[in-house]
Write a protein that holds these residues in place. Structure first.
Motif, mmCIF file in Angstrom:
data_model
loop_
_atom_site.group_PDB
_atom_site.id
_atom_site.type_symbol
_atom_site.label_atom_id
_atom_site.label_comp_id
_atom_site.label_asym_id
_atom_site.label_seq_id
_atom_site.Cartn_x
_atom_site.Cartn_y
_atom_site.Cartn_z
ATOM 1 N N SER A 1 0.826 -1.209 0.000
ATOM 2 C CA SER A 1 0.000 0.000 0.000
ATOM 3 C C SER A 1 0.857 1.255 0.000
ATOM 4 O O SER A 1 0.557 2.237 -0.693
ATOM 5 N N ALA B 1 2.408 1.752 -3.543
ATOM 6 C CA ALA B 1 1.442 2.264 -4.517
ATOM 7 C C ALA B 1 1.136 3.733 -4.268
ATOM 8 O O ALA B 1 1.060 4.542 -5.214
ATOM 9 N N THR C 1 4.216 5.930 -5.163
ATOM 10 C CA THR C 1 4.387 5.992 -6.618
ATOM 11 C C THR C 1 3.436 6.995 -7.241
ATOM 12 O O THR C 1 3.830 7.835 -8.063
ATOM 13 N N ARG C 2 2.177 6.942 -6.848
ATOM 14 C CA ARG C 2 1.211 7.907 -7.377
ATOM 15 C C ARG C 2 1.528 9.326 -6.911
ATOM 16 O O ARG C 2 1.332 10.300 -7.652
ATOM 17 N N ALA D 1 7.679 -0.777 -7.103
ATOM 18 C CA ALA D 1 6.446 -1.111 -6.385
ATOM 19 C C ALA D 1 6.064 -2.582 -6.602
ATOM 20 O O ALA D 1 5.661 -3.276 -5.654
ATOM 21 N N PHE E 1 -2.055 -2.802 -2.711
ATOM 22 C CA PHE E 1 -1.937 -1.873 -3.839
ATOM 23 C C PHE E 1 -3.221 -1.052 -4.021
ATOM 24 O O PHE E 1 -3.174 0.162 -4.254
ATOM 25 N N TYR F 1 -3.704 2.977 -3.591
ATOM 26 C CA TYR F 1 -4.255 3.780 -4.691
ATOM 27 C C TYR F 1 -5.374 4.691 -4.185
ATOM 28 O O TYR F 1 -5.444 5.875 -4.552
#
Length: 271
Positions: A193, A196, A199-200, A220, A242, A246
């Protein structure tokens, strides 16, 4: 007379129908009512001979409801059970570094080191360090919101894990860092988690070249696979991690702290 009696006895002795296996053929047929009465009489006699079972034995024969087989399970139940069986089977096969007897047990330290790169303690510590070194308001705004996102991730993952309490596929004891961030149970995978969400976050608020974006996505994915390889999480734990990460980024964007609020917090909190 004696000679005739001897002949009749010899004739009866040689008759095939007098054999034991053909005796029932020589007896007259009984009606169905007589047959039922004889069966009832026999069952009544046998029932009198048998002792009644005690209450304890009768209760022990009755199985609990969860142990009984459902003869007509629903399609939803069949689908869920099938997916869980596939999840357990694949996770067990992918756990090649789960113990000292595993096939890739020599690579376990490297796989654990990869998992540390997605741990909450290094990320929070690194964010606080960069926040103390940042001198621009834009950089402080991004770093403070990243710190808020990381703390939110820790709280959400710890709450869901405490609620579900799912154990991992292998008897792997959590480390010291896992206890610090309350990442003790398997569902969901905290590193997944966090990877993710980070990364975003970087995609949205940092100007990165295409190779760096590809490396972030690969990082990731490797984080999630490493958690399954050491036997810490199931595949569903990683996928749900994940998905939670997100959604957490969407919540962080919704609760984004503006620059003025960030400057006020920095002035109040001694960093």
């Amino acid at each position: 007379m004696p000679a005739q009696q001897n002949r009749s006895r010899a004739r009866e002795r040689n008759n095939v129908l007098n054999r034991p296996e053909f005796i029932s053929l020589n007896q007259p047929m009984r009606s169905s009512h007589e047959g039922r009465s004889s069966v009832k009489r026999y069952s009544g006699q046998s029932g009198q001979q048998q002792q009644p079972l005690p209450n304890d034995s009768k209760e022990s024969v009755q199985l609990p409801e969860e142990d009984c087989m459902q003869l007509n399970p629903s399609f939803k139940g069949i689908a869920i059970n099938s997916l869980l069986a596939i999840d357990i089977c694949l996770s067990k096969r992918m756990g090649v570094c789960a113990s000292s007897s595993s096939t890739w047990h020599s690579a376990r330290p490297i796989i654990k080191l990869i998992g540390v790169t997605g741990h909450g303690v290094p990320w929070i510590g690194g964010t606080v360090f960069c926040l103390t070194k940042s001198s621009t308001s834009a950089g402080q705004e991004v770093l403070l919101n990243l710190l808020f996102a990381l703390i939110l991730d820790l709280l959400v993952v710890a709450a869901v894990q405490k609620l579900v309490k799912r154990k991992g596929p292998s008897e792997v004891m959590p480390g010291l860092l896992d206890y610090i961030v309350m990442d003790v149970f398997a569902f969901p995978a905290g590193q997944a988690s966090r990877a993710a969400m980070v990364t975003r976050f970087f995609f949205s608020h940092l100007v990165l070249a295409v190779p760096l974006r590809i490396l972030l996505v690969i990082w990731a994915g490797v984080i999630g696979i490493s958690r399954v390889m050491i036997g810490r999480h199931y595949l569903t734990d990683v996928f749900c991690g994940f998905f939670i990460g997100y959604l957490q980024f969407n919540l962080v964007e919704l609760l984004w702290l503006p620059a003025g609020t960030c400057q006020f917090l920095i002035s109040v909190i001694p960093i």
